[in-house]
Every structure is written in structure tokens, then in C-alpha cells.
Scaffold this motif. Sequence first.
Motif, PDB file in Angstrom:
ATOM      1  N   ALA A 110      -4.870   2.499  -8.790  1.00 39.09           N
ATOM      2  CA  ALA A 110      -4.212   3.528  -9.601  1.00 39.09           C
ATOM      3  C   ALA A 110      -4.418   4.934  -9.048  1.00 39.09           C
ATOM      4  O   ALA A 110      -3.634   5.829  -9.333  1.00 39.09           O
ATOM      5  CB  ALA A 110      -4.717   3.460 -11.042  1.00 39.09           C
ATOM      6  N   THR A 111      -5.477   5.142  -8.243  1.00 38.67           N
ATOM      7  CA  THR A 111      -5.742   6.473  -7.707  1.00 38.67           C
ATOM      8  C   THR A 111      -5.870   6.418  -6.193  1.00 38.67           C
ATOM      9  O   THR A 111      -6.245   5.381  -5.618  1.00 38.67           O
ATOM     10  CB  THR A 111      -7.031   7.082  -8.289  1.00 38.67           C
ATOM     11  N   VAL A 112      -5.594   7.536  -5.568  1.00 35.36           N
ATOM     12  CA  VAL A 112      -5.676   7.627  -4.105  1.00 35.36           C
ATOM     13  C   VAL A 112      -7.110   7.410  -3.641  1.00 35.36           C
ATOM     14  O   VAL A 112      -7.355   6.731  -2.632  1.00 35.36           O
ATOM     15  CB  VAL A 112      -5.137   8.994  -3.629  1.00 35.36           C
ATOM     16  N   LEU A 113      -8.075   7.971  -4.343  1.00 40.00           N
ATOM     17  CA  LEU A 113      -9.473   7.845  -3.941  1.00 40.00           C
ATOM     18  C   LEU A 113      -9.927   6.392  -3.966  1.00 40.00           C
ATOM     19  O   LEU A 113     -10.628   5.930  -3.057  1.00 40.00           O
ATOM     20  CB  LEU A 113     -10.365   8.694  -4.854  1.00 40.00           C
ATOM     21  N   GLU A 114      -9.541   5.651  -5.008  1.00 42.34           N
ATOM     22  CA  GLU A 114      -9.894   4.228  -5.072  1.00 42.34           C
ATOM     23  C   GLU A 114      -9.329   3.470  -3.875  1.00 42.34           C
ATOM     24  O   GLU A 114     -10.032   2.682  -3.219  1.00 42.34           O
ATOM     25  CB  GLU A 114      -9.342   3.619  -6.359  1.00 42.34           C
ATOM     26  N   MET A 115      -8.066   3.712  -3.589  1.00 42.74           N
ATOM     27  CA  MET A 115      -7.438   2.998  -2.477  1.00 42.74           C
ATOM     28  C   MET A 115      -8.038   3.409  -1.138  1.00 42.74           C
ATOM     29  O   MET A 115      -8.202   2.565  -0.243  1.00 42.74           O
ATOM     30  CB  MET A 115      -5.930   3.223  -2.495  1.00 42.74           C
ATOM     31  N   LEU A 119      -6.027   8.603   8.487  1.00 42.79           N
ATOM     32  CA  LEU A 119      -6.817   9.197   9.568  1.00 42.79           C
ATOM     33  C   LEU A 119      -8.323   9.100   9.316  1.00 42.79           C
ATOM     34  O   LEU A 119      -9.046   8.517  10.143  1.00 42.79           O
ATOM     35  CB  LEU A 119      -6.395  10.655   9.786  1.00 42.79           C
ATOM     36  N   PRO A 120      -8.860   9.618   8.202  1.00 40.67           N
ATOM     37  CA  PRO A 120     -10.316   9.485   8.003  1.00 40.67           C
ATOM     38  C   PRO A 120     -10.760   8.036   7.827  1.00 40.67           C
ATOM     39  O   PRO A 120     -11.843   7.653   8.282  1.00 40.67           O
ATOM     40  CB  PRO A 120     -10.583  10.318   6.744  1.00 40.67           C
ATOM     41  N   VAL A 121      -9.920   7.237   7.173  1.00 35.87           N
ATOM     42  CA  VAL A 121     -10.281   5.833   6.962  1.00 35.87           C
ATOM     43  C   VAL A 121     -10.438   5.111   8.295  1.00 35.87           C
ATOM     44  O   VAL A 121     -11.422   4.384   8.529  1.00 35.87           O
ATOM     45  CB  VAL A 121      -9.229   5.141   6.071  1.00 35.87           C
ATOM     46  N   LEU A 122      -9.483   5.292   9.201  1.00 37.24           N
ATOM     47  CA  LEU A 122      -9.546   4.589  10.482  1.00 37.24           C
ATOM     48  C   LEU A 122     -10.682   5.101  11.360  1.00 37.24           C
ATOM     49  O   LEU A 122     -11.375   4.309  12.019  1.00 37.24           O
ATOM     50  CB  LEU A 122      -8.212   4.709  11.205  1.00 37.24           C
ATOM     51  N   LEU A 123     -10.913   6.411  11.376  1.00 35.83           N
ATOM     52  CA  LEU A 123     -12.013   6.951  12.177  1.00 35.83           C
ATOM     53  C   LEU A 123     -13.363   6.461  11.662  1.00 35.83           C
ATOM     54  O   LEU A 123     -14.224   6.035  12.446  1.00 35.83           O
ATOM     55  CB  LEU A 123     -11.959   8.478  12.174  1.00 35.83           C
ATOM     56  N   LEU A 124     -13.548   6.508  10.357  1.00 34.10           N
ATOM     57  CA  LEU A 124     -14.817   6.039   9.783  1.00 34.10           C
ATOM     58  C   LEU A 124     -14.992   4.535   9.980  1.00 34.10           C
ATOM     59  O   LEU A 124     -16.098   4.065  10.246  1.00 34.10           O
ATOM     60  CB  LEU A 124     -14.874   6.384   8.291  1.00 34.10           C
ATOM     61  N   LEU A 157     -13.229  -9.025  -0.628  1.00 36.69           N
ATOM     62  CA  LEU A 157     -13.637  -8.055  -1.650  1.00 36.69           C
ATOM     63  C   LEU A 157     -12.704  -6.846  -1.681  1.00 36.69           C
ATOM     64  O   LEU A 157     -12.387  -6.316  -2.756  1.00 36.69           O
ATOM     65  CB  LEU A 157     -15.083  -7.620  -1.396  1.00 36.69           C
ATOM     66  N   ALA A 158     -12.267  -6.389  -0.504  1.00 40.76           N
ATOM     67  CA  ALA A 158     -11.340  -5.257  -0.455  1.00 40.76           C
ATOM     68  C   ALA A 158     -10.019  -5.603  -1.122  1.00 40.76           C
ATOM     69  O   ALA A 158      -9.463  -4.811  -1.896  1.00 40.76           O
ATOM     70  CB  ALA A 158     -11.117  -4.836   0.995  1.00 40.76           C
ATOM     71  N   GLU A 159      -9.499  -6.800  -0.840  1.00 34.62           N
ATOM     72  CA  GLU A 159      -8.240  -7.210  -1.452  1.00 34.62           C
ATOM     73  C   GLU A 159      -8.400  -7.394  -2.966  1.00 34.62           C
ATOM     74  O   GLU A 159      -7.511  -7.015  -3.744  1.00 34.62           O
ATOM     75  CB  GLU A 159      -7.732  -8.504  -0.806  1.00 34.62           C
ATOM     76  N   PHE A 160      -9.525  -7.957  -3.390  1.00 38.31           N
ATOM     77  CA  PHE A 160      -9.784  -8.097  -4.827  1.00 38.31           C
ATOM     78  C   PHE A 160      -9.897  -6.725  -5.484  1.00 38.31           C
ATOM     79  O   PHE A 160      -9.406  -6.511  -6.600  1.00 38.31           O
ATOM     80  CB  PHE A 160     -11.070  -8.903  -5.050  1.00 38.31           C
ATOM     81  N   GLY A 161     -10.518  -5.791  -4.781  1.00 38.28           N
ATOM     82  CA  GLY A 161     -10.603  -4.434  -5.303  1.00 38.28           C
ATOM     83  C   GLY A 161      -9.233  -3.805  -5.457  1.00 38.28           C
ATOM     84  O   GLY A 161      -8.942  -3.148  -6.472  1.00 38.28           O
ATOM     85  N   ILE A 195       0.806  -1.230   0.000  1.00 46.97           N
ATOM     86  CA  ILE A 195       0.000   0.000   0.000  1.00 46.97           C
ATOM     87  C   ILE A 195       0.840   1.283   0.000  1.00 46.97           C
ATOM     88  O   ILE A 195       0.547   2.223  -0.767  1.00 46.97           O
ATOM     89  CB  ILE A 195      -0.994  -0.014   1.182  1.00 46.97           C
ATOM     90  N   PRO A 196       1.874   1.417   0.831  1.00 46.68           N
ATOM     91  CA  PRO A 196       2.640   2.673   0.788  1.00 46.68           C
ATOM     92  C   PRO A 196       3.215   2.961  -0.593  1.00 46.68           C
ATOM     93  O   PRO A 196       3.250   4.117  -1.045  1.00 46.68           O
ATOM     94  CB  PRO A 196       3.746   2.442   1.821  1.00 46.68           C
ATOM     95  N   LEU A 197       3.666   1.911  -1.272  1.00 48.58           N
ATOM     96  CA  LEU A 197       4.209   2.086  -2.620  1.00 48.58           C
ATOM     97  C   LEU A 197       3.120   2.466  -3.606  1.00 48.58           C
ATOM     98  O   LEU A 197       3.317   3.308  -4.485  1.00 48.58           O
ATOM     99  CB  LEU A 197       4.902   0.798  -3.062  1.00 48.58           C
ATOM    100  N   ALA A 198       1.949   1.843  -3.462  1.00 46.95           N
ATOM    101  CA  ALA A 198       0.836   2.157  -4.358  1.00 46.95           C
ATOM    102  C   ALA A 198       0.367   3.594  -4.180  1.00 46.95           C
ATOM    103  O   ALA A 198       0.063   4.289  -5.155  1.00 46.95           O
ATOM    104  CB  ALA A 198      -0.314   1.177  -4.119  1.00 46.95           C
TER     105      ALA A 198
END
Length: 460
Positions: free
Chosen positions: A305-310, A259-264, A295-299, A240-243
Motif C-alpha cells: 500500500a505504501t512506497v516505503l513498504e514496497m 536505484l537505491p534498492v539495486l545498489l544496496l 518472504l519478500a513475495e509474501f510481504g 510492481i509498477p502498478l502498485a
Amino acid sequence: MKAVSLTPERMTADERHAAFWLAGVFSLRMLGLFMILPVFALYAEHLRGNTPALAGLAIGIYGFSQALFQIPFGFLSDRHGRKRIIYIGLLVFALGSVVAALADSIWGVILGRALQGGGAVSAAVMALAADLTREEHRTKVMAVIGVTIGLSFAVSMILGPALNGWIGVPGIFWLTALFAVLSMGVVRLLVPEPPAARIHHDAEPVAAQFGRVLFDGQLLRLNFGIFILHLLLTATFVAIPLALRDAGLASAQHWEVYLPVLLLSMAIMAPFVILAEKYRRLKTVFLGAVLALALAEFGLLNLHATVLEMAALLLVFFSAFNLLEATLPSLIAKMAPADAKGTAMGIYSSSQFLGAFAGGALGGWLRGLLGLKGVFAFTTLAALAWLVVAWTMANPRYLSSYTLKVGDLDDAQAQLLAQQLNKVRGVAEAVVVATEGVAYLKVDRNILDEPALQHLVAAS
């Protein structure tokens, strides 16, 4: 014998202090271990002798040494004193942090991380917590420590990238060494001295119980589950850090995703925990969370390719991860034999750390061989394998652990009392350990006949 109240007194000040400060020791140590997880893959590129496989090994190697030493450290603390073994473990952990901080090669960091894991004080700290608390409050103390560990992980995922931009990864290792020294001070000055080190079947491993716990089919499924969960976590953060960097996000800004990902994810998790426990839908929620991980790993395999997708996929990943991290210990407690919870949790913890080791080592190797897609394909298959295993899990009994002090008994009296306790309505399992003067029960609190239990224990 004096009656034992089933609605016990409040925790004493010493018990509260022990819970708080020992949770603090766990927190500082876990912060040190996990803060490099979201930043190390990028840092390793600048180390002499680095390869993707070795970078992954450096991330996960602590898990191998942790799994190897944590149960022996617990046994040593029974013989040589809790605090003495905790000091030794924290000193080894600090030494490993210094070695990693000074290293300019990947092999130096691998050695430092292995030493960090070798300071495996978890079992000894749990045993010390048990020494300092009464039986009726021990579950609450363990819960406080468990919640603190979870919060430490979340904080470390945010602090790691932020601190990396300020002091770099070597600075994080130096800070980790400082945390270990502070933890030694906490144990020395703020944690009360235990009256005596005793074996506690509900809080620490007991060698004589390893066989029946290791070969229990339901517990094996849960141990496989925690192995895969932490394999997924570590392997995912090999990539993930590389992506994120390849998608255009500077490493110092990665915290803006975490931060927002973990809080949500914590907010999303909460209602599912209530659904699982209060409304007794634990297996359904559990399977749903494992499926969400897959499903998350398959996604991530197809959309990184983009920050929003990840960010969206990491939200799914961490919502499921946090939910499973909370429910797996509950399942262990429900399915373990009444007098073997400590042993079951010890083996479970070792499985968790071995999973972290396997995830780092295999994730790094696959990244070098097949790139980021190879890592995410591996994690997708691992999550699907867990889903198949979890599907065969028995529906858990909705039972609570219940511990009663029964006083001095010989073996015959203990066996007779256990037979009588097993006949009380709401008691699913009862074991009386004469050497401890304690009865370990599994009960359904919704139907438990507490007056009958009170009468029986008082009359024994």
C-alpha cells in the motif's frame, strides 16, 4: 608432446578485446530486452486491445522465442559461421524492436517482442568467444560476459523508468533497435575474425549430450530453480509498477526506488557470495536466498500500500535474486559432467527464458482475474515450491572446471590419458575429447597435485 603450463600465460590482446566487445554485444541486447520491464505494465494500459493477460504476454513472450531459437542458432553457427548467424539474429532483434516501437495495439507489441526474442544470438556469441580464446582462459572470458549481463540488468531497471519519462516506451524500443545496429557494427569491426568454428564442449551445447544432461536429477533441480527465479522476476514486474503508481509514485519517479534498492542489494549480496564459495556454505546460503524470495513475495502480498513498504520488500527480493543469479551458474558448473558444461548451460539458459515467458503470461492472466494480490499469492507459492525442490538438492562438490590442451590423440590414447588423469590427486573427473585435443577436468584446487598433472600431460 610439448609441456602444457598449468599456470598459463596472460590473455593476449586479441583475447581481451574479444571478451570486452562480445560482453558489450550481450550488454546492449540485454538492456534492450529488460528496459521495458519496470515500465511496460503502465504503458500497456494505453494500447488498443489491451487486457492484463495480453500485457503480461507482451512482457514475457520474448522468453518463449528466445528459448525456442537460441540452441538452434548455436548449431547453425557451427555450420554457417559465427558472425553470419549473429548478424542475422541481431537484424531480427532490431526488426522486432521497430515493430514494437511502431505498434499502437497490444498485439503489435506482442509480435515485436516475439521477434526480439527470436534474434537469439546468445549461444552463437558464446561459441564465438570460445573460438577466439584459448582453453585455459575460457572460464575467465565467460565470467566477464556473465558479470556484464548482471550489470546490464541492474542498469536497465534504473534506465527504463528514467528514459520512459523522457522518450516514452516507443522511444525505448527505437533505442533498442539502435543498440542492435551498433552491436552489428561491433561484431563486424571490433571483434577479431575466428580462425575456424569448432565445437567446444565447455562453451556450447552438443546434441549428443542432451539426454544425459536433461535427465540428470541434480541439474533438473537447478533448471527448475532458474525457471522459477525468472518466473518470479517477470510476474512480480507485471504488478510492481502498478502498485507503485497506486501508492502515489509517478512512473517517471520509479527509478528513485529502483536505484537505491539495486545498489544496496549488490552490497548485501557480496558477503554471502564469499560465505558460499570461500567457506563452502553454498547450499545453506542458497536455501536462505530462496526462503528470502518467498518472504519478500509474501510481504508484497500483504504490504503493497505504501512506497516505503514496497521499497523495503524489493530490497529483500533483489538481494536474494542477485545472489541466486550469481550462484546458480556456479552450481551448474560444479554439477555438470566435465565435458558437458556447455550443454548444461544451454539447457539452463533455455529454462531461464521459459521462466520469463511463464511469469509474464501467468502473472498477467492472474492480474486480470484476481488483481495484484492474485499475482503476489502466485509468486509466493512458486517460491515455496522452489524451496521444497531445492531442499532435496545434494550438497555440491566444491570443484573447479579445468581445461588442458593435450594435442592430437586417437580415441585409444584419449581414453588412456583420461584414466591416468583421473588418478591424479585432486582430480575428481577427467574426460579427454580426441577430436578437440582437449582434456576437461573437475578438480579440487585445494588439494590438486599440479606437478603430477603437468608431468602426465607433458609425457602423453
